[in-house]
Design an enzyme around this catalytic site. Structure first.
Site, PDB file in Angstrom:
ATOM      1  N   PHE A 157     -25.984  35.309 -32.828  1.00  0.00           N
ATOM      2  CA  PHE A 157     -26.491  34.584 -31.655  1.00  0.00           C
ATOM      3  C   PHE A 157     -26.556  35.437 -30.403  1.00  0.00           C
ATOM      4  O   PHE A 157     -27.253  35.087 -29.452  1.00  0.00           O
ATOM      5  CB  PHE A 157     -25.603  33.349 -31.369  1.00  0.00           C
ATOM      6  CG  PHE A 157     -24.326  33.694 -30.625  1.00  0.00           C
ATOM      7  CD1 PHE A 157     -24.310  33.826 -29.247  1.00  0.00           C
ATOM      8  CD2 PHE A 157     -23.139  33.925 -31.312  1.00  0.00           C
ATOM      9  CE1 PHE A 157     -23.151  34.171 -28.562  1.00  0.00           C
ATOM     10  CE2 PHE A 157     -21.974  34.267 -30.646  1.00  0.00           C
ATOM     11  CZ  PHE A 157     -21.984  34.396 -29.271  1.00  0.00           C
ATOM     12  N   LYS A 181     -33.818  35.540 -41.138  1.00  0.00           N
ATOM     13  CA  LYS A 181     -33.016  34.319 -40.939  1.00  0.00           C
ATOM     14  C   LYS A 181     -32.320  34.465 -39.587  1.00  0.00           C
ATOM     15  O   LYS A 181     -31.271  35.082 -39.467  1.00  0.00           O
ATOM     16  CB  LYS A 181     -31.978  34.185 -42.070  1.00  0.00           C
ATOM     17  CG  LYS A 181     -31.509  32.779 -42.362  1.00  0.00           C
ATOM     18  CD  LYS A 181     -30.808  32.082 -41.213  1.00  0.00           C
ATOM     19  CE  LYS A 181     -29.405  32.552 -40.987  1.00  0.00           C
ATOM     20  NZ  LYS A 181     -28.823  31.963 -39.747  1.00  0.00           N
ATOM     21  N   GLU A 184     -28.935  30.281 -36.073  1.00  0.00           N
ATOM     22  CA  GLU A 184     -29.281  28.867 -35.908  1.00  0.00           C
ATOM     23  C   GLU A 184     -28.843  28.349 -34.538  1.00  0.00           C
ATOM     24  O   GLU A 184     -29.238  27.263 -34.133  1.00  0.00           O
ATOM     25  CB  GLU A 184     -28.661  28.021 -37.033  1.00  0.00           C
ATOM     26  CG  GLU A 184     -27.149  27.849 -36.987  1.00  0.00           C
ATOM     27  CD  GLU A 184     -26.366  29.047 -37.536  1.00  0.00           C
ATOM     28  OE1 GLU A 184     -26.911  30.162 -37.555  1.00  0.00           O
ATOM     29  OE2 GLU A 184     -25.199  28.854 -37.912  1.00  0.00           O
ATOM     30  N   SER A 234     -20.380  38.570 -37.477  1.00  0.00           N
ATOM     31  CA  SER A 234     -18.922  38.724 -37.482  1.00  0.00           C
ATOM     32  C   SER A 234     -18.443  39.482 -38.722  1.00  0.00           C
ATOM     33  O   SER A 234     -19.131  39.543 -39.745  1.00  0.00           O
ATOM     34  CB  SER A 234     -18.267  37.341 -37.437  1.00  0.00           C
ATOM     35  OG  SER A 234     -18.615  36.629 -38.611  1.00  0.00           O
ATOM     36  N   CYS A 289     -21.272  42.896 -28.881  1.00  0.00           N
ATOM     37  CA  CYS A 289     -20.448  43.593 -29.872  1.00  0.00           C
ATOM     38  C   CYS A 289     -19.962  44.913 -29.329  1.00  0.00           C
ATOM     39  O   CYS A 289     -18.992  45.474 -29.814  1.00  0.00           O
ATOM     40  CB  CYS A 289     -21.226  43.828 -31.154  1.00  0.00           C
ATOM     41  SG  CYS A 289     -22.569  44.985 -30.927  1.00  0.00           S
TER      42      CYS A 289
HETATM   43  P1  NAD Z   1     -21.662  35.006 -37.319  1.00  0.00           P
HETATM   44  O1  NAD Z   1     -21.100  35.942 -38.311  1.00  0.00           O
HETATM   45  O2  NAD Z   1     -20.988  33.694 -37.117  1.00  0.00           O
HETATM   46  O3  NAD Z   1     -23.180  34.663 -37.684  1.00  0.00           O
HETATM   47  C1  NAD Z   1     -24.083  35.678 -38.048  1.00  0.00           C
HETATM   48  C2  NAD Z   1     -25.084  35.103 -39.046  1.00  0.00           C
HETATM   49  O4  NAD Z   1     -24.399  34.680 -40.218  1.00  0.00           O
HETATM   50  C3  NAD Z   1     -25.841  33.900 -38.510  1.00  0.00           C
HETATM   51  O5  NAD Z   1     -27.198  34.035 -38.845  1.00  0.00           O
HETATM   52  C4  NAD Z   1     -25.188  32.719 -39.215  1.00  0.00           C
HETATM   53  O6  NAD Z   1     -26.097  31.696 -39.515  1.00  0.00           O
HETATM   54  C5  NAD Z   1     -24.671  33.312 -40.511  1.00  0.00           C
HETATM   55  N1  NAD Z   1     -23.408  32.677 -40.946  1.00  0.00           N
HETATM   56  C6  NAD Z   1     -22.438  32.135 -40.173  1.00  0.00           C
HETATM   57  N2  NAD Z   1     -21.415  31.688 -40.936  1.00  0.00           N
HETATM   58  C7  NAD Z   1     -21.745  31.946 -42.216  1.00  0.00           C
HETATM   59  C8  NAD Z   1     -21.093  31.742 -43.458  1.00  0.00           C
HETATM   60  N3  NAD Z   1     -19.893  31.167 -43.525  1.00  0.00           N
HETATM   61  N4  NAD Z   1     -21.708  32.139 -44.587  1.00  0.00           N
HETATM   62  C9  NAD Z   1     -22.924  32.740 -44.534  1.00  0.00           C
HETATM   63  N5  NAD Z   1     -23.594  32.957 -43.368  1.00  0.00           N
HETATM   64  C10 NAD Z   1     -23.015  32.571 -42.228  1.00  0.00           C
HETATM   65  O7  NAD Z   1     -21.768  35.832 -35.932  1.00  0.00           O
HETATM   66  P2  NAD Z   1     -22.181  35.276 -34.511  1.00  0.00           P
HETATM   67  O8  NAD Z   1     -21.070  34.442 -33.985  1.00  0.00           O
HETATM   68  O9  NAD Z   1     -23.545  34.728 -34.519  1.00  0.00           O
HETATM   69  O10 NAD Z   1     -22.232  36.658 -33.687  1.00  0.00           O
HETATM   70  C11 NAD Z   1     -21.120  37.232 -33.083  1.00  0.00           C
HETATM   71  C12 NAD Z   1     -20.500  38.305 -33.938  1.00  0.00           C
HETATM   72  O11 NAD Z   1     -21.474  39.298 -34.248  1.00  0.00           O
HETATM   73  C13 NAD Z   1     -19.375  39.061 -33.261  1.00  0.00           C
HETATM   74  O12 NAD Z   1     -18.356  39.305 -34.183  1.00  0.00           O
HETATM   75  C14 NAD Z   1     -20.021  40.370 -32.832  1.00  0.00           C
HETATM   76  O13 NAD Z   1     -19.132  41.462 -32.680  1.00  0.00           O
HETATM   77  C15 NAD Z   1     -20.942  40.593 -33.968  1.00  0.00           C
HETATM   78  N6  NAD Z   1     -22.014  41.497 -33.611  1.00  0.00           N
HETATM   79  C16 NAD Z   1     -21.965  42.763 -34.096  1.00  0.00           C
HETATM   80  C17 NAD Z   1     -22.946  43.671 -33.742  1.00  0.00           C
HETATM   81  C18 NAD Z   1     -22.904  45.074 -34.254  1.00  0.00           C
HETATM   82  O14 NAD Z   1     -23.920  45.757 -34.144  1.00  0.00           O
HETATM   83  N7  NAD Z   1     -21.812  45.546 -34.807  1.00  0.00           N
HETATM   84  C19 NAD Z   1     -23.981  43.272 -32.881  1.00  0.00           C
HETATM   85  C20 NAD Z   1     -23.998  41.959 -32.424  1.00  0.00           C
HETATM   86  C21 NAD Z   1     -23.009  41.073 -32.798  1.00  0.00           C
END
Ligand code: NAD
Length: 504
Positions: A157, A181, A184, A234, A289
């Protein structure tokens, strides 16, 4: 999540085979403005059939797209970068409304993605193979970097413009087709960028979009016709995606969570350092991040703590579209609750709460998910605020005696996304650069995200898979290297049977 579709609120469409279509799902989720709680749209949790249809469209389109000349592919991205520039303010306004970050920062989000689109327009020079002439008598060896097929991207997000643009432009420029994808939680700015990509001339089926969460992500990981998965999000979800996608034989690259330490040496330029720390710790409400989330003050630099607290206190908390805002709301009520819980844990576990931003008053936005800048000192490994990624406007500070102690602390932390050192000593900066075990290092630069001439190179627990997004590394991720060894006979005389391995 609701079961029914409210007809007065716009719905977010899927993109399948070049058509923006309404999902047939019964599961919908609200897209909410985090400053006001206004429901902006409803996003579908696409069905398994819809994912199948998107992948089938991508597979069909691959047959012709992979043969499309380099120049034709590149020109689409030249057009696309122009359209993004022309629509920058429009996309940024949508992004601020659904994500919360300030308007200038939202433009930055779009701009950092635009840079990757510009880079994708250079695919001709990036996707060059190599050739060695006369590796044996009359024999040449050369490589072809060929597209691999249907690729998929799963995005978080926090950068709904930049991170989708890390993925599909480079994959498609290389001759692949793509299923995206988006998050959401804030898919609207991503969809505006997808519309512009279609307008730029990406042919039907080459780019497809499905919305959803757990089920769609698992469906992508398992789908036999998807060859590669790019994930940003994450650590918990990224690890799951990496394992599940790898199990079904896919390439996977997962960029994940972080705890980015910035080391401040007492010889650093004080004003620049404190300003950089406040900006990098609290910008985007700490939801980057590469945010600086732990400040390590070395020796006499510990005396700068009160001034850092004052810099943080001075930041203006307000809705992202209001002029002069420094810190917007966090993405959701759930995110705010999690951040407040972690702040409370920090207090309970003995860190000193130097600045408490738990209950900011934001006139006109009483329902917003606001957390004001919060700062702890005396933070130690083992405390939850140190061990977990807070992903909010909460800065942890700690004091150590020496640069060696700071390096040892950072190298003992499992994360390896980014780090930085502030100093005027070239020798200290070089020692840090050499000895630190983190994939992206800033020297007097708090958020060292590389431009697309390079690749994003987080490391250790912040990344799974060896190749990073954009730059030369992602060309290798999105292509299969085929090595051809060729001999052409020009005299018509047959060589004798040779049972040895030599090619002489
Ligand atoms: P998230 O992991 O909750 O969601 C990422 C994606 O995974 C979304 O599209 C979501 O729909 C999907 N998702 C969520 N839960 C899921 C599950 N249980 N099973 C399968 N798919 C699932 O992350 P977020 O909260 O949207 O973003 C923040 C996180 O992203 C932070 O940890 C941040 O550090 C990380 N991030 C990392 C980078 C990098 O380049 N290292 C860049 C941006 C964000």
């Amino acid at each position: 999540m609701s079961k029914a579709q409210n007809t007065t609120i716009p719905t977010v469409k899927l993109l399948i085979g070049g058509e923006f279509v309404e999902s047939r799902t019964t599961e919908w989720r609200d897209v909410v403005n985090p400053a006001t709680q206004q429901v902006l749209a409803r996003v579908p949790m696409a069905t398994a059939d819809e994912l199948d249809a998107a992948v089938a469209a991508a597979k069909k389109a691959f047959a012709s797209w992979k043969k499309t000349p380099i120049g034709a592919r590149a020109r689409i991205f030249l057009k696309y970068q122009q359209l993004i520039r022309e629509n920058m303010k429009d996309v940024a306004a949508i992004l601020t409304a659904e994500q919360g970050k300030t308007l200038p920062d939202a433009e930055g989000d779009v701009f950092r993605g635009l840079e990757v689109v510009e880079h994708a327009a250079n695919v001709g020079t990036l996707q060059l193979g190599g050739l060695a002439n006369n590796v044996a008598t009359g024999v040449d060896t050369y490589t072809l970097l060929q597209p691999i097929g249907v690729c998929a991207g799963i995005t978080p997000f926090n950068f709904p413009a930049m991170i989708p643009l890390w993925m599909f432009p480079m994959a498609i420029a290389c001759g692949n087709t793509f299923v995206l994808k988006p998050s959401e939680q804030d898919p609207l700015s991503t969809m505006r960028l997808v519309e512009l990509a279609v307008e730029a001339g990406i042919p039907p089926g080459v780019l497809n979009v499905v919305h959803g969460a757990v089920d769609v992500v698992n469906g992508i990981c398992d789908h036999p016709d998807i060859k590669a998965v790019s994930f940003v999000g994450s650590t918990r979800v990224g690890t799951h995606v990496y394992n599940r996608a790898s199990l079904s034989g896919k390439r996977a690259q997962c960029m994940m969570g972080a705890k980015n330490h910035v080391v401040v040496l007492p010889d650093a330029h004080k004003e620049q350092t404190l300003n950089a720390l406040a900006g990098a710790g609290f910008g985007a409400a700490g939801q980057r991040c590469m945010a600086s989330s732990v400040v390590v003050l070395v020796g006499a630099a510990a005396q700068w703590l009160p001034e850092l607290v004052e810099r943080a206190r001075a930041l203006k908390v307000n809705a992202g579209h209001e002029a002069g805002t420094d810190v917007g709301p966090v993405i959701s009520r759930a995110a705010k609750a999690r951040i407040l819980e972690l702040i409370e844990a920090g207090v309970q576990e003995g860190a000193t709460l130097e600045l408490d931003g738990r209950e900011p008053q934001v006139p006109g936005y009483a329902d917003g998910n606001f957390v004001a800048p919060t700062l702890f000192s005396g933070v130690k490994p083992g405390m939850r605020i140190y061990d977990e990624e807070i992903f909010g406007p909460v800065l942890c500070t700690m004091a150590v005696d020496s640069l060696d102690d700071a390096i040892a602390l950072i190298n003992a932390n499992p994360n390896g996304n980014g780090t930085g050192v502030f100093t005027q000593s070239g020798a200290a900066a070089r020692k840090f650069q050499e000895e630190i075990d983190v994939g992206q290092v800033g020297i007097n630069v708090p958020i060292p995200v590389p431009v697309p001439l390079f690749s994003f190179t987080g490391s250790r627990a912040s990344k799974l898979g060896d190749l990073g997004p954009y730059g030369q590394q992602v060309i290798l991720f999105y292509t299969q290297t085929k090595t051809v060894t060729a001999r052409w006979f020009d005299d018509g005389v047959a060589a004798p049977v040779n049972t040895t391995i030599s090619l002489k």
